[in-house]
Enzyme design. Sequence first.
Site, PDB file in Angstrom:
ATOM      1  N   GLY A  12       0.823  -1.208   0.000  1.00 32.80           N
ATOM      2  CA  GLY A  12       0.000   0.000   0.000  1.00 32.80           C
ATOM      3  C   GLY A  12       0.857   1.258   0.000  1.00 32.80           C
ATOM      4  N   ASP A  13       0.201   2.404  -0.252  1.00 32.66           N
ATOM      5  CA  ASP A  13       0.856   3.719  -0.235  1.00 32.66           C
ATOM      6  C   ASP A  13       1.991   3.845  -1.244  1.00 32.66           C
ATOM      7  OD1 ASP A  13      -0.850   4.311   1.900  1.00 32.66           O
ATOM      8  OD2 ASP A  13       0.597   3.562   3.364  1.00 32.66           O
ATOM      9  N   GLU A  14       1.852   3.178  -2.369  1.00 33.86           N
ATOM     10  CA  GLU A  14       2.901   3.206  -3.398  1.00 33.86           C
ATOM     11  C   GLU A  14       2.864   4.501  -4.208  1.00 33.86           C
ATOM     12  OE1 GLU A  14       0.585   0.872  -3.131  1.00 33.86           O
ATOM     13  OE2 GLU A  14       1.546  -1.073  -2.758  1.00 33.86           O
ATOM     14  N   LYS A  16      -0.394   5.326  -5.669  1.00 33.11           N
ATOM     15  CA  LYS A  16      -1.457   5.001  -6.642  1.00 33.11           C
ATOM     16  C   LYS A  16      -2.269   6.252  -6.990  1.00 33.11           C
ATOM     17  CE  LYS A  16      -3.061   1.953  -3.709  1.00 33.11           C
ATOM     18  NZ  LYS A  16      -1.967   1.925  -2.728  1.00 33.11           N
ATOM     19  N   GLY A  40      -5.924   5.668   1.654  1.00 30.60           N
ATOM     20  CA  GLY A  40      -5.666   7.110   1.641  1.00 30.60           C
ATOM     21  C   GLY A  40      -4.808   7.375   0.424  1.00 30.60           C
ATOM     22  N   HIS A  41      -5.405   7.954  -0.615  1.00 30.31           N
ATOM     23  CA  HIS A  41      -4.705   8.168  -1.880  1.00 30.31           C
ATOM     24  C   HIS A  41      -4.452   9.659  -2.061  1.00 30.31           C
ATOM     25  CE1 HIS A  41      -6.493   4.129  -3.526  1.00 30.31           C
ATOM     26  NE2 HIS A  41      -5.729   3.980  -2.470  1.00 30.31           N
ATOM     27  N   THR A  42      -3.185  10.035  -2.067  1.00 31.01           N
ATOM     28  CA  THR A  42      -2.863  11.464  -2.152  1.00 31.01           C
ATOM     29  C   THR A  42      -2.791  11.921  -3.600  1.00 31.01           C
ATOM     30  OG1 THR A  42      -1.501  11.087  -0.202  1.00 31.01           O
ATOM     31  CG2 THR A  42      -1.271  13.234  -1.276  1.00 31.01           C
ATOM     32  N   GLN A 223      -4.970  -0.359  -1.348  1.00 32.36           N
ATOM     33  CA  GLN A 223      -4.019  -1.210  -0.616  1.00 32.36           C
ATOM     34  C   GLN A 223      -2.928  -1.729  -1.571  1.00 32.36           C
ATOM     35  OE1 GLN A 223      -7.686  -1.998   0.259  1.00 32.36           O
ATOM     36  NE2 GLN A 223      -7.196  -0.198   1.447  1.00 32.36           N
ATOM     37  N   THR A 300      -4.114   7.369   8.690  1.00 32.35           N
ATOM     38  CA  THR A 300      -3.990   7.359  10.156  1.00 32.35           C
ATOM     39  C   THR A 300      -2.849   8.238  10.670  1.00 32.35           C
ATOM     40  OG1 THR A 300      -2.542   5.430  10.052  1.00 32.35           O
ATOM     41  CG2 THR A 300      -4.898   4.999  10.340  1.00 32.35           C
ATOM     42  N   ARG A 302       0.124   7.369  10.875  1.00 29.15           N
ATOM     43  CA  ARG A 302       1.167   6.551  11.509  1.00 29.15           C
ATOM     44  C   ARG A 302       2.453   6.578  10.689  1.00 29.15           C
ATOM     45  NH1 ARG A 302      -1.572   0.780  11.922  1.00 29.15           N
ATOM     46  NH2 ARG A 302      -2.435   1.483   9.935  1.00 29.15           N
ATOM     47  N   LYS A 330       8.440   7.908  -6.539  1.00 32.42           N
ATOM     48  CA  LYS A 330       9.345   8.423  -5.502  1.00 32.42           C
ATOM     49  C   LYS A 330      10.819   8.158  -5.779  1.00 32.42           C
ATOM     50  CE  LYS A 330       7.128   9.153  -1.518  1.00 32.42           C
ATOM     51  NZ  LYS A 330       6.326   9.074  -0.289  1.00 32.42           N
ATOM     52  N   SER A 412       7.742   8.330 -11.622  1.00 36.18           N
ATOM     53  CA  SER A 412       7.273   9.526 -10.931  1.00 36.18           C
ATOM     54  C   SER A 412       8.447  10.163 -10.196  1.00 36.18           C
ATOM     55  CB  SER A 412       6.156   9.135  -9.972  1.00 36.18           C
ATOM     56  OG  SER A 412       5.745  10.260  -9.235  1.00 36.18           O
TER      57      SER A 412
HETATM   58  P1  GDP Z   1      -1.404   5.605  -2.311  1.00 39.39           P
HETATM   59  O1  GDP Z   1      -2.176   5.133  -1.128  1.00 39.39           O
HETATM   60  O2  GDP Z   1      -0.784   4.485  -3.068  1.00 39.39           O
HETATM   61  O3  GDP Z   1      -2.193   6.517  -3.209  1.00 39.39           O
HETATM   62  O4  GDP Z   1      -0.179   6.461  -1.747  1.00 39.39           O
HETATM   63  P2  GDP Z   1      -0.241   7.570  -0.575  1.00 39.39           P
HETATM   64  O5  GDP Z   1      -0.887   8.776  -1.101  1.00 39.39           O
HETATM   65  O6  GDP Z   1      -0.787   6.974   0.679  1.00 39.39           O
HETATM   66  O7  GDP Z   1       1.302   7.785  -0.301  1.00 39.39           O
HETATM   67  C1  GDP Z   1       2.172   8.223  -1.310  1.00 39.39           C
HETATM   68  C2  GDP Z   1       2.850   9.519  -0.853  1.00 39.39           C
HETATM   69  O8  GDP Z   1       3.926   9.824  -1.710  1.00 39.39           O
HETATM   70  C3  GDP Z   1       1.937  10.725  -0.909  1.00 39.39           C
HETATM   71  O9  GDP Z   1       2.326  11.631   0.086  1.00 39.39           O
HETATM   72  C4  GDP Z   1       2.222  11.303  -2.303  1.00 39.39           C
HETATM   73  O10 GDP Z   1       1.940  12.689  -2.385  1.00 39.39           O
HETATM   74  C5  GDP Z   1       3.698  11.048  -2.415  1.00 39.39           C
HETATM   75  N1  GDP Z   1       4.214  10.814  -3.769  1.00 39.39           N
HETATM   76  C6  GDP Z   1       3.665  10.081  -4.778  1.00 39.39           C
HETATM   77  N2  GDP Z   1       4.532  10.000  -5.822  1.00 39.39           N
HETATM   78  C7  GDP Z   1       5.639  10.686  -5.464  1.00 39.39           C
HETATM   79  C8  GDP Z   1       6.902  10.934  -6.085  1.00 39.39           C
HETATM   80  O11 GDP Z   1       7.205  10.479  -7.179  1.00 39.39           O
HETATM   81  N3  GDP Z   1       7.811  11.672  -5.368  1.00 39.39           N
HETATM   82  C9  GDP Z   1       7.543  12.171  -4.133  1.00 39.39           C
HETATM   83  N4  GDP Z   1       8.481  12.880  -3.526  1.00 39.39           N
HETATM   84  N5  GDP Z   1       6.366  11.957  -3.527  1.00 39.39           N
HETATM   85  C10 GDP Z   1       5.431  11.211  -4.166  1.00 39.39           C
HETATM   86  P1  IMO Z   2      -3.815   2.578   0.433  1.00 39.81           P
HETATM   87  O1  IMO Z   2      -4.961   2.327  -0.537  1.00 39.81           O
HETATM   88  C1  IMO Z   2      -1.245   1.011   3.561  1.00 39.81           C
HETATM   89  C2  IMO Z   2      -2.972  -2.003   6.207  1.00 39.81           C
HETATM   90  C3  IMO Z   2      -3.080  -1.562   7.658  1.00 39.81           C
HETATM   91  C4  IMO Z   2      -2.892  -2.905   8.342  1.00 39.81           C
HETATM   92  C5  IMO Z   2      -3.653  -3.865   7.423  1.00 39.81           C
HETATM   93  C6  IMO Z   2      -5.081  -4.154   7.855  1.00 39.81           C
HETATM   94  O2  IMO Z   2      -3.702   3.974   0.900  1.00 39.81           O
HETATM   95  O3  IMO Z   2      -2.554   2.031  -0.136  1.00 39.81           O
HETATM   96  P2  IMO Z   2      -7.303  -2.742   7.732  1.00 39.81           P
HETATM   97  O4  IMO Z   2      -7.645  -1.415   8.311  1.00 39.81           O
HETATM   98  O5  IMO Z   2      -7.416  -2.815   6.257  1.00 39.81           O
HETATM   99  O6  IMO Z   2      -8.041  -3.863   8.406  1.00 39.81           O
HETATM  100  O7  IMO Z   2      -5.763  -2.952   8.114  1.00 39.81           O
HETATM  101  O8  IMO Z   2      -3.669  -3.245   6.155  1.00 39.81           O
HETATM  102  N1  IMO Z   2      -3.618  -1.093   5.233  1.00 39.81           N
HETATM  103  C7  IMO Z   2      -2.937  -0.226   4.480  1.00 39.81           C
HETATM  104  N2  IMO Z   2      -1.615   0.085   4.478  1.00 39.81           N
HETATM  105  N3  IMO Z   2      -2.085   1.595   2.687  1.00 39.81           N
HETATM  106  C8  IMO Z   2      -3.391   1.264   2.660  1.00 39.81           C
HETATM  107  O9  IMO Z   2      -4.241   1.716   1.720  1.00 39.81           O
HETATM  108  C9  IMO Z   2      -3.885   0.349   3.614  1.00 39.81           C
HETATM  109  N4  IMO Z   2      -5.101  -0.165   3.884  1.00 39.81           N
HETATM  110  C10 IMO Z   2      -4.915  -1.058   4.868  1.00 39.81           C
HETATM  111  O10 IMO Z   2      -2.073  -0.640   7.992  1.00 39.81           O
HETATM  112  O11 IMO Z   2      -1.528  -3.261   8.315  1.00 39.81           O
HETATM  113 MG    MG Z   3      -2.261   5.443   0.934  1.00 44.10          MG
END
Ligand code: GDP
Ligand code: IMO
Ligand code: MG
Length: 423
Positions: A12-14, A16, A40-42, A223, A300, A302, A330, A412
């Site tokens: 997750g948090d790649e 997306k 949480g998609h930024t 995720q 969250t 965290r 990143k 990116s």
């Molecule tokens: P998602 O859940 O996969 O959409 O990812 P998140 O939004 O939770 O976390 C990705 C974080 O990296 C966010 O704060 C984005 O604004 C940031 N981000 C995404 N792509 C890049 C990048 O290429 N470089 C940097 N510095 N930040 C990035």
């Molecule tokens: P995005 O879409 C990162 C993780 C939680 C926990 C496990 C189970 O932003 O990438 P849950 O609340 O789903 O029962 O928690 O999954 N988790 C994520 N980690 N990004 C997410 O979503 C996540 N959604 C759930 O931290 O380890």
């Molecule tokens: Mg996220």
Amino acid sequence: MAITLIIGAQWGDEGKGKIIDYVAKNSKFVVRFHGGNNAGHTVINQYGKFAMHLVPSGIFNPKSKSIISNGTVIDLEVLLNEIEMLEKNKITTKNKLFVSPRCHIIMPYHKLLDSLYEKAKGKNKTGTTGRGIGPVIADKVSYNGIRICDLMDKKIFSQKLNTQLLLKNKILTALGAKPLKQQEIEKTYFRFAKKIKPYVLEPYPMIEKALIKKENILLEGAQGVFLDNDWGTYPFSTASNTVSGAVTQGAGIPPKKLDKIIGVVKAYTTRVGEGPFPTELFDKTGESLQKYGGEFGATTGRPRRCGWFDAELIKFAGSINGFTELAITKLDILDNLPEIKICTHYILNGKKVNYYDGDANFLTRVRPVYRTFKGWKKPTKGITKYINLPKEAKEYLKAIENLVNVKISYISTGAKRQEIIKL
Ligand code: GDP
Ligand code: IMO
Ligand code: MG
């Protein structure tokens, strides 16, 4: 014209949200099809900075329609707040955002149970987001769920809620929590019902028509592959299936229709919550990735655990999902490192082992084997042309492509929409 699926290939948090916002400029429909507001998609674009939890990250494309399809579980309070926030920022949602009546609703007891289960597990907890995701999906598969279509009929909702409270209050009180009151929940949820009603529409006819007309559909994964309930690091996983096959169940798209399956990967690895993480760093490099990468959860807050890129994981992710392309995010966060490592494979008791050979406990015992690369020590932030990347960065990316055996089509180089290289 293509049906494109974008999924997270790590934990997750790649990034997306960033890639989806960029790719959505060519899409007629953008669909969230699994997970819930644990996501949480930024998105950072000309309209501002947004952390999207339920509304598709493609909502910013004025020409596309956004769908939350049946596979998604919904906390109505979170969804209504998100809609309000978008409207305040002049992003239209009326006649543009549609919510499937089949979506399951996260109820107050789901959130309570989520935290009570975690507390009971103590140090073996999953580290959930606390949003009630596991319990709502458990109710869905055990025929105890309440769906948006139920909420659209007060009598049906009251009757289903009554049955659930008979069951859930017994569990809640046994675990030391206070019982919940039917009337209070009804009052809140009938208020939600009125507000969400204009958005509720079965999206299947729109999707079917788009498939026939060969219009661009973008499917927004949440995720990541290693949080998948079956193929992830269970029980340190989420409740949904996050692999590519989930699009049929979650959005009504036949598997054969997928033209592109893009795996989004960070140029390193992060994880939030508990569970094994073979390439995790506990040193200054890990701290620097966290600091410069701003690695704190969008849902969250965290801190995210950080480590080197793990090609063993991405190879498996590519294979099980059928990735046609990779989007690397990143890259700029690695700019200042003198050397950078990639885990090429795992060793256990002197033998090469694979990710899928064992469970979460097995993964805590494997030893990652690294290949070391020279850092480029030059800024890549904001670069939009491949030719302008430092030689060492190109070598690093080529090594990823070769190890994973999937071509990279997006790189990116910053959080903003335009900070990207399209190959
Ligand atoms: P998602 O859940 O996969 O959409 O990812 P998140 O939004 O939770 O976390 C990705 C974080 O990296 C966010 O704060 C984005 O604004 C940031 N981000 C995404 N792509 C890049 C990048 O290429 N470089 C940097 N510095 N930040 C990035
Ligand atoms: P995005 O879409 C990162 C993780 C939680 C926990 C496990 C189970 O932003 O990438 P849950 O609340 O789903 O029962 O928690 O999954 N988790 C994520 N980690 N990004 C997410 O979503 C996540 N959604 C759930 O931290 O380890
Ligand atoms: Mg996220």
